[in-house]
Design an enzyme around this catalytic site. Structure first.
Site, PDB file in Angstrom:
ATOM      1  N   LYS A 140       0.786  -1.060   0.155  1.00  0.00           N
ATOM      2  CA  LYS A 140      -0.141   0.192   0.163  1.00  0.00           C
ATOM      3  C   LYS A 140       0.571   1.196   0.193  1.00  0.00           C
ATOM      4  O   LYS A 140       0.504   2.300  -0.459  1.00  0.00           O
ATOM      5  CB  LYS A 140      -0.995   0.070   1.184  1.00  0.00           C
ATOM      6  CG  LYS A 140      -1.800  -1.096   1.358  1.00  0.00           C
ATOM      7  CD  LYS A 140      -2.341  -1.183   2.686  1.00  0.00           C
ATOM      8  CE  LYS A 140      -3.267  -2.329   2.951  1.00  0.00           C
ATOM      9  NZ  LYS A 140      -3.615  -2.364   4.231  1.00  0.00           N
ATOM     10  N   GLU A 161       8.007   2.574  -5.725  1.00  0.00           N
ATOM     11  CA  GLU A 161       7.883   2.073  -4.496  1.00  0.00           C
ATOM     12  C   GLU A 161       8.109   3.401  -3.393  1.00  0.00           C
ATOM     13  O   GLU A 161       8.444   4.271  -3.939  1.00  0.00           O
ATOM     14  CB  GLU A 161       8.913   1.266  -4.232  1.00  0.00           C
ATOM     15  CG  GLU A 161       8.619  -0.348  -4.246  1.00  0.00           C
ATOM     16  CD  GLU A 161       8.118  -0.746  -3.006  1.00  0.00           C
ATOM     17  OE1 GLU A 161       7.433  -0.228  -2.194  1.00  0.00           O
ATOM     18  OE2 GLU A 161       7.991  -2.269  -2.859  1.00  0.00           O
ATOM     19  N   ASP A 162       7.493   3.054  -2.241  1.00  0.00           N
ATOM     20  CA  ASP A 162       7.535   4.249  -1.208  1.00  0.00           C
ATOM     21  C   ASP A 162       9.186   3.927  -0.750  1.00  0.00           C
ATOM     22  O   ASP A 162       9.681   4.906  -0.483  1.00  0.00           O
ATOM     23  CB  ASP A 162       6.786   4.062  -0.388  1.00  0.00           C
ATOM     24  CG  ASP A 162       6.447   2.795   0.460  1.00  0.00           C
ATOM     25  OD1 ASP A 162       6.941   1.667  -0.084  1.00  0.00           O
ATOM     26  OD2 ASP A 162       6.097   2.843   1.406  1.00  0.00           O
ATOM     27  N   ASP A 165      14.188  -1.105   1.411  1.00  0.00           N
ATOM     28  CA  ASP A 165      14.945  -1.315   2.665  1.00  0.00           C
ATOM     29  C   ASP A 165      16.028  -2.508   2.490  1.00  0.00           C
ATOM     30  O   ASP A 165      17.028  -2.244   2.081  1.00  0.00           O
ATOM     31  CB  ASP A 165      13.918  -1.732   3.708  1.00  0.00           C
ATOM     32  CG  ASP A 165      14.448  -1.532   5.239  1.00  0.00           C
ATOM     33  OD1 ASP A 165      15.564  -1.318   5.366  1.00  0.00           O
ATOM     34  OD2 ASP A 165      13.487  -1.978   6.125  1.00  0.00           O
ATOM     35  N   LYS A 180      17.163   3.222   1.898  1.00  0.00           N
ATOM     36  CA  LYS A 180      17.764   3.093   2.949  1.00  0.00           C
ATOM     37  C   LYS A 180      18.944   2.135   2.785  1.00  0.00           C
ATOM     38  O   LYS A 180      18.686   0.885   3.115  1.00  0.00           O
ATOM     39  CB  LYS A 180      16.719   2.449   4.088  1.00  0.00           C
ATOM     40  CG  LYS A 180      16.782   3.167   5.321  1.00  0.00           C
ATOM     41  CD  LYS A 180      15.931   2.271   6.233  1.00  0.00           C
ATOM     42  CE  LYS A 180      14.960   2.934   7.042  1.00  0.00           C
ATOM     43  NZ  LYS A 180      14.400   1.942   8.019  1.00  0.00           N
ATOM     44  N   PHE A 207      13.319   4.405  11.865  1.00  0.00           N
ATOM     45  CA  PHE A 207      11.508   4.248  11.526  1.00  0.00           C
ATOM     46  C   PHE A 207      11.030   5.349  10.978  1.00  0.00           C
ATOM     47  O   PHE A 207      10.523   6.100  11.812  1.00  0.00           O
ATOM     48  CB  PHE A 207      11.134   3.324  12.804  1.00  0.00           C
ATOM     49  CG  PHE A 207       9.940   2.668  12.545  1.00  0.00           C
ATOM     50  CD1 PHE A 207      10.135   1.088  12.379  1.00  0.00           C
ATOM     51  CD2 PHE A 207       8.841   3.230  12.122  1.00  0.00           C
ATOM     52  CE1 PHE A 207       9.121   0.354  12.202  1.00  0.00           C
ATOM     53  CE2 PHE A 207       7.739   2.346  11.620  1.00  0.00           C
ATOM     54  CZ  PHE A 207       7.901   0.903  11.697  1.00  0.00           C
ATOM     55  N   VAL A 208      10.793   5.249   9.904  1.00  0.00           N
ATOM     56  CA  VAL A 208       9.950   6.286   9.538  1.00  0.00           C
ATOM     57  C   VAL A 208       8.443   6.145   8.866  1.00  0.00           C
ATOM     58  O   VAL A 208       8.316   5.195   8.517  1.00  0.00           O
ATOM     59  CB  VAL A 208      10.727   6.953   7.984  1.00  0.00           C
ATOM     60  CG1 VAL A 208      12.131   7.720   8.414  1.00  0.00           C
ATOM     61  CG2 VAL A 208      10.984   5.935   6.951  1.00  0.00           C
ATOM     62  N   ASP A 242       3.754   3.505   6.814  1.00  0.00           N
ATOM     63  CA  ASP A 242       2.949   3.457   7.930  1.00  0.00           C
ATOM     64  C   ASP A 242       3.877   2.527   9.198  1.00  0.00           C
ATOM     65  O   ASP A 242       4.847   2.235   8.868  1.00  0.00           O
ATOM     66  CB  ASP A 242       1.568   2.256   7.718  1.00  0.00           C
ATOM     67  CG  ASP A 242       2.194   0.863   7.610  1.00  0.00           C
ATOM     68  OD1 ASP A 242       3.336   0.507   6.880  1.00  0.00           O
ATOM     69  OD2 ASP A 242       1.497  -0.127   8.271  1.00  0.00           O
ATOM     70  N   ARG A 255      -0.104   7.016   7.620  1.00  0.00           N
ATOM     71  CA  ARG A 255       0.224   6.949   6.104  1.00  0.00           C
ATOM     72  C   ARG A 255      -0.245   8.227   5.618  1.00  0.00           C
ATOM     73  O   ARG A 255       0.502   8.793   4.503  1.00  0.00           O
ATOM     74  CB  ARG A 255      -0.662   5.862   5.425  1.00  0.00           C
ATOM     75  CG  ARG A 255      -0.284   4.493   5.521  1.00  0.00           C
ATOM     76  CD  ARG A 255      -0.850   3.454   4.635  1.00  0.00           C
ATOM     77  NE  ARG A 255      -1.052   2.043   4.901  1.00  0.00           N
ATOM     78  CZ  ARG A 255       0.088   1.150   4.677  1.00  0.00           C
ATOM     79  NH1 ARG A 255       0.961   1.774   3.862  1.00  0.00           N
ATOM     80  NH2 ARG A 255      -0.049  -0.137   5.118  1.00  0.00           N
TER      81      ARG A 255
END
Ligand code: PRP
Length: 187
Positions: free
Chosen positions: A45, A101-102, A105, A133, A154-155, A161, A167
């Site tokens: 999402k 993509e957001d 990682d 990241k 942790f973003v 989310d 979000r």
């Protein structure tokens, strides 16, 4: 202060910085894909807000589609094992595909998705990720377009989310450790 804002330790990337960079990416992608009628594939999402803003900066013909995947890992770590929850509606063979993509990682989600999509023989397959990241990377990923390189924190916000919240924040912020501390203790 709103209940969501109370959980944020600090703003990492402001709304203005996000909007400026997304506009730049939109211009760059519009130039590179001119005449290619690309298909932008949003990975749900987290990618939804980035896709919505990015496509409004595209000046070329393009289509959008969505995939939903879920890792078998827990909430704060991805395991590398990916399950497709929703596949594409469209046939991508011979098409120029850009995965949206957001965040990247460990890279496991994208590595799996790219392998899965390559089998369908797109004309080209590239990635645009808002956040990167690199300190967490476990699999090498070639990222054609990236918004921001971020540290290992942790973003949340702008699509990202924690436990399905935050979000909707217009910026990318660092979550207060006490919010996810209980979960880390359980690990
Ligand atoms: C996030 C993000 C990527 C993935 C990146 O999704 O949207 O898909 O993790 O992590 P990786 O590089 O370590 O594989 P998440 O599983 O949190 O789901 P969501 O997008 O629905 O929030």
């Amino acid at each position: 202060m709103s209940p969501l804002m109370q959980d944020v330790a600090r703003v990492l990337i402001s709304e203005e910085e996000l909007q400026r960079r997304v506009a730049e990416l939109g211009r760059e992608i519009s130039e590179d894909y001119e005449g290619l009628d690309p298909l932008l594939v949003c990975v749900l999402k987290g990618g939804y807000m980035f896709l919505a803003d990015l496509t409004r900066h595209l000046t070329i013909r393009h289509a959008i589609d969505f995939m939903a995947v879920s890792s078998y890992g827990d909430a704060t770590e991805t395991s590398g094992v990916v399950r497709i929850l929703k596949d594409l509606d469209s046939d991508i063979s011979g098409r120029h595909v850009l995965l949206v993509e957001d965040i990247i990682d460990t890279g496991h989600t994208l590595a799996y998705l790219m392998d899965n999509l390559r089998v369908r023989q797109p004309a080209s397959l590239n990635v645009v990720s808002l956040l990167n990241k690199p300190s967490r990377r476990e699999v090498d990923i070639e990222i054609a377009y990236q918004g921001f390189v971020i540290p290992n924190e942790f973003v949340v916000g702008y699509g990202l989310d924690y436990a399905e919240n935050y979000r909707n924040l217009r910026f990318v912020g660092v979550l207060k450790p006490e919010i996810y501390a209980a979960e880390l203790e359980r690990e």
